[in-house]
Design a protein around this motif. Sequence first.
Motif, short mmCIF file in Angstrom:
data_model
loop_
_atom_site.label_atom_id
_atom_site.label_comp_id
_atom_site.label_asym_id
_atom_site.label_seq_id
_atom_site.Cartn_x
_atom_site.Cartn_y
_atom_site.Cartn_z
N PRO A 187 13.60 17.79 -25.29
CA PRO A 187 14.09 19.21 -25.86
C PRO A 187 15.41 19.64 -25.86
O PRO A 187 16.07 19.62 -24.65
CB PRO A 187 12.97 20.13 -25.12
CG PRO A 187 11.95 19.01 -24.61
CD PRO A 187 12.59 17.93 -24.38
N GLN A 188 16.02 20.09 -26.80
CA GLN A 188 17.27 20.55 -26.84
C GLN A 188 18.46 19.55 -26.80
O GLN A 188 19.52 19.85 -26.77
CB GLN A 188 17.59 21.76 -25.76
CG GLN A 188 16.64 22.80 -25.63
CD GLN A 188 16.53 23.65 -26.84
OE1 GLN A 188 17.28 23.82 -27.39
NE2 GLN A 188 14.93 23.89 -27.29
N VAL A 189 18.15 18.29 -26.56
CA VAL A 189 18.93 17.10 -26.63
C VAL A 189 18.84 16.28 -27.84
O VAL A 189 19.82 16.02 -28.44
CB VAL A 189 18.64 16.49 -25.17
CG1 VAL A 189 19.71 15.33 -25.01
CG2 VAL A 189 18.96 17.24 -23.91
N THR A 240 16.34 13.06 -30.10
CA THR A 240 15.02 12.10 -30.15
C THR A 240 15.89 10.46 -30.07
O THR A 240 16.69 10.41 -30.69
CB THR A 240 14.26 12.22 -31.39
OG1 THR A 240 13.79 13.53 -31.54
CG2 THR A 240 13.05 11.15 -31.61
#
Length: 223
Positions: free
Chosen positions: A76-78, A80
Motif C-alpha cells: 500500500p502507498q508504494v 505492485t
Amino acid sequence: MSGCKKKMFTIPPRNPGENNKDYSYRVIRDAIMFLELKPGQVISEIDLAQKLEISRTPIREVLGKLREENLVEVIPQVGTYVSKIDIQLIEEAAFMRFVMEKEIAKLACESFPKESLQELKNNLAIQELMVGQDGRERDFHRLDTQFHRIIFKGVRKENIWFSITRLSTHYNRIRVLSELENSFAQAVEEHREMVDCLEQGNAEHVDNILRRHIIEPMRLWDR
C-alpha cells in the motif's frame, strides 16, 4: 519509467473465445512464470493495460488473482511488484508434489490406460527432440507440465494435479530458472524412466525416480 516499460515481455495471440480477463491472466502469469517479469520487478496496472490494449478493470482483477497465487505483492502507498521467490514456498511445494505424485504414479503402475501411455510416449518423443536446442526452455517446461498432468489424468486424479499446480508457482519459477542455466536433458531422462516404470508396472522404482526428479534439484537451487 515503470517496470513494465523497462522490460518487454511476450505478447501471444488470443486463444479462440478468450475474453479480456482470461487473456490478460494467461499473458501476465506466463511472463512471471517464465521470468520475463522478474522477481522484485515493479509492475504497473496502467502499463499492462496499455501493452495488452485492454481496459484496466480486468488487469486489476488479474493482479488480485495473481496476488492470491503468491506471484504478485502489493505494498500500500508504494506499488505492485512481482513476488520474490520464496524458499519456504518452494520447499513446501516440492514436499507436497513428491508425496502426492509418488502415490499417483504407483496407482498408474497398477492400472494405466493404453491411450494415456501412448500420450506420454508422444510427449516424451517431442521432449527428446528438444535436448541440446537453445531457446526451447519455455516449450520444454510446457511439455514437462503436460507430461505429469497426463499421469494424474490417467488415474482420474487430474484435479489433484491442478491443486498442486496452484501451490507450486514459486517452485516452478525456480525450476524454469534452473532450466535456463542448465540443460534439461536430465529431466528428460527421468521422464523416460517414468514411462518405463508405468509400462512395466514397476512401482518399486517410482520413489527413487521422483526423488531425483523433484527433491534433489533443490540442492542445486540452494547454490
